[in-house]
Design a protein around this motif. Structure first.
Motif, PDB file in Angstrom:
ATOM      1  N   GLU A  84      -3.913  10.628  -2.284  1.00 36.73           N
ATOM      2  CA  GLU A  84      -3.453   9.677  -3.296  1.00 36.73           C
ATOM      3  C   GLU A  84      -3.258   8.303  -2.673  1.00 36.73           C
ATOM      4  N   LEU A  85      -3.749   7.284  -3.352  1.00 46.11           N
ATOM      5  CA  LEU A  85      -3.648   5.909  -2.863  1.00 46.11           C
ATOM      6  C   LEU A  85      -3.349   4.973  -4.029  1.00 46.11           C
ATOM      7  N   LEU A 133      -8.529   4.066   3.722  1.00 50.44           N
ATOM      8  CA  LEU A 133      -7.709   5.061   3.028  1.00 50.44           C
ATOM      9  C   LEU A 133      -8.378   5.554   1.750  1.00 50.44           C
ATOM     10  N   SER A 134      -9.126   4.685   1.085  1.00 53.74           N
ATOM     11  CA  SER A 134      -9.853   5.126  -0.114  1.00 53.74           C
ATOM     12  C   SER A 134     -10.928   6.145   0.256  1.00 53.74           C
ATOM     13  N   THR A 162      -3.417   2.833  -9.142  1.00 57.65           N
ATOM     14  CA  THR A 162      -4.009   3.955  -8.414  1.00 57.65           C
ATOM     15  C   THR A 162      -5.495   3.705  -8.156  1.00 57.65           C
ATOM     16  N   GLU A 165      -5.560   8.191   8.435  1.00 62.44           N
ATOM     17  CA  GLU A 165      -4.152   8.133   8.029  1.00 62.44           C
ATOM     18  C   GLU A 165      -3.253   7.490   9.083  1.00 62.44           C
ATOM     19  N   ILE A 181       0.844  -1.191   0.000  1.00 59.46           N
ATOM     20  CA  ILE A 181       0.000   0.000   0.000  1.00 59.46           C
ATOM     21  C   ILE A 181       0.884   1.247   0.000  1.00 59.46           C
ATOM     22  N   VAL A 202      -9.182   9.452   0.704  1.00 57.10           N
ATOM     23  CA  VAL A 202      -8.896  10.070  -0.592  1.00 57.10           C
ATOM     24  C   VAL A 202     -10.102  10.873  -1.077  1.00 57.10           C
ATOM     25  N   TYR A 206       0.445   5.373   0.217  1.00 57.84           N
ATOM     26  CA  TYR A 206      -0.538   6.438   0.466  1.00 57.84           C
ATOM     27  C   TYR A 206       0.184   7.724   0.827  1.00 57.84           C
ATOM     28  N   ARG A 207      -0.288   8.813   0.257  1.00 55.51           N
ATOM     29  CA  ARG A 207      -0.021  10.137   0.766  1.00 55.51           C
ATOM     30  C   ARG A 207      -1.302  10.926   0.575  1.00 55.51           C
ATOM     31  N   ARG A 208      -1.484  11.988   1.342  1.00 59.55           N
ATOM     32  CA  ARG A 208      -2.799  12.633   1.408  1.00 59.55           C
ATOM     33  C   ARG A 208      -3.370  12.895   0.015  1.00 59.55           C
TER      34      ARG A 208
END
Length: 355
Positions: A12-13, A57-58, A29, A129, A6, A61, A8-10
């Motif tokens: 974007e996943l 996390l999705s 993505t 997060e 996985i 996003v 992840y950054r704020r």
């Protein structure tokens, strides 16, 4: 090197598409909840902890890219998206547990005086997060507790572990549950070898666990699902360690199809059988294994390999994704981030630990 499934950054996943492993390591993505639902359902991402993390996390996003007028509007949006995610693969309880806990704390946040739509949205994104880091720490604790328990029973001898399916970094946010125990044993210098099953029909052991073991230099051997009983008779297996998608109140365990067979064989050979899972896999609302809804997968998973039919046209197929291992066969115990507990006493231990 621990593999990362996985990224992840704020806002974007992306996930490592596990359908393409081991031939190709490609990240895909995910634009939001609908993409995550399909990725989970299609098993591009799998493993109960990873499903929960990717699902949440999705949602983060989508929240980052959406504006709301009222806190009630945020609440309705979050509830709808979480329910969608829970429906993707219902047998694993971790996504449902995360959804429930997020909604409880989120509604408490909304009720605070002066809360605004933007404020509660940003607060929820930040909370989501934190899931990956928390998951990794939970897994490391599982690994340490399990390794110490197995080493103590082995009286400081080198150990040989048999595991099933994939329960490592690819199935979590990193480190792993059952494979986390294996990793901790390897780090301690006490692991002689781990045997991993191919795990038909989706071959998570052959495609994913073997991939992790090779990538991380852990001594491993792949064997056919049908070879496990003979391996127990021939290969001096110290313990069997598997994961769990759901552990119910009486200690019965729902896990990848084939787990029940391993437990029966281990019982015959008097080999300790362990289940390694975070406490979020514990579901006290269901009294016993027969209460668990078992997901059934498409017939093509059995009748085809890499798009090529291997079974006779017209044959009926029964393809459950999971089975139920009765509590009395879990002889080693259930390994959680809180410690190792007898399976029959797990609910009492969880209630004490969380009180």
């Amino acid at each position: 090197m621990v593999l990362e499934a996985i990224h992840y950054r704020r806002g974007e996943l992306s996930i490592l598409n596990q359908l393409l492993l081991p031939q190709s390591a490609q990240y895909e993505t995910l634009g939001g909840v609908r993409d995550a639902w399909h990725a989970i359902r299609d098993m591009k991402v799998r493993g109960a902890p990873a499903i929960a993390a990717v699902g949440c996390l999705s949602l983060a996003v989508e929240l980052v890219h959406k504006d709301f007028s009222t806190t009630e509007e945020v609440a309705e949006f979050v509830h709808e998206k979480l329910q969608c995610l829970v429906s993707a693969r219902p047998t694993a309880v971790n996504m449902a547990r995360e959804a429930q806990e997020l909604e409880v704390v989120f509604r408490e946040m909304i009720r605070k005086e002066g809360s605004t739509a933007t404020g509660v949205r940003d607060w929820l994104v930040t909370k989501i997060e934190g899931i990956p880091e928390r998951d990794i720490q939970v897994n490391r604790n599982i690994g340490q507790h399990g390794a110490r328990h197995i080493i103590a029973r082995a009286r400081d001898q080198k150990v040989v572990i048999l595991t099933h399916c994939n329960t490592g970094a690819l199935a979590t946010c990193g480190y792993g549950t059952a494979l986390g125990v294996v990793r901790a044993l390897h780090e301690a210098g006490t692991l002689e070898r781990v045997y991993c099953t191919e795990t038909r029909p989706y071959n998570q052991g052959a495609r994913l666990t073997a991939y992790e073991l090779v990538a991380e230099g852990i001594p491993g051997t792949l064997l056919a699902d049908s070879a496990v009983a003979f391996a127990m008779a021939q290969k001096k297996i110290t313990a069997v360690v598997v994961g769990a998608d759901r552990i119910v109140a009486n200690g019965d365990v729902a896990n990848k199809l084939g787990t029940f067979s391993l437990a029966l064989a281990a019982h015959y050979h008097q080999i300790p059988f362990y289940v390694a899972a975070p406490s979020s896999s514990w579901d006290p609302k269901l009294p016993c294994g027969s209460s668990v809804v078992i997901e059934e997968r498409t017939a093509a998973e059995l009748t085809h390999i890499n798009g090529q039919r291997i079974a006779a046209q017209g044959i009926d197929v029964w393809n459950p994704a999971f089975d139920i291992t009765p509590v009395n066969l879990i002889t080693g115990g259930i390994i959680t981030e809180l410690g190792v507990f007898p399976a029959a006493n797990l609910t009492a231990a969880m209630l004490v630990s969380k009180s």
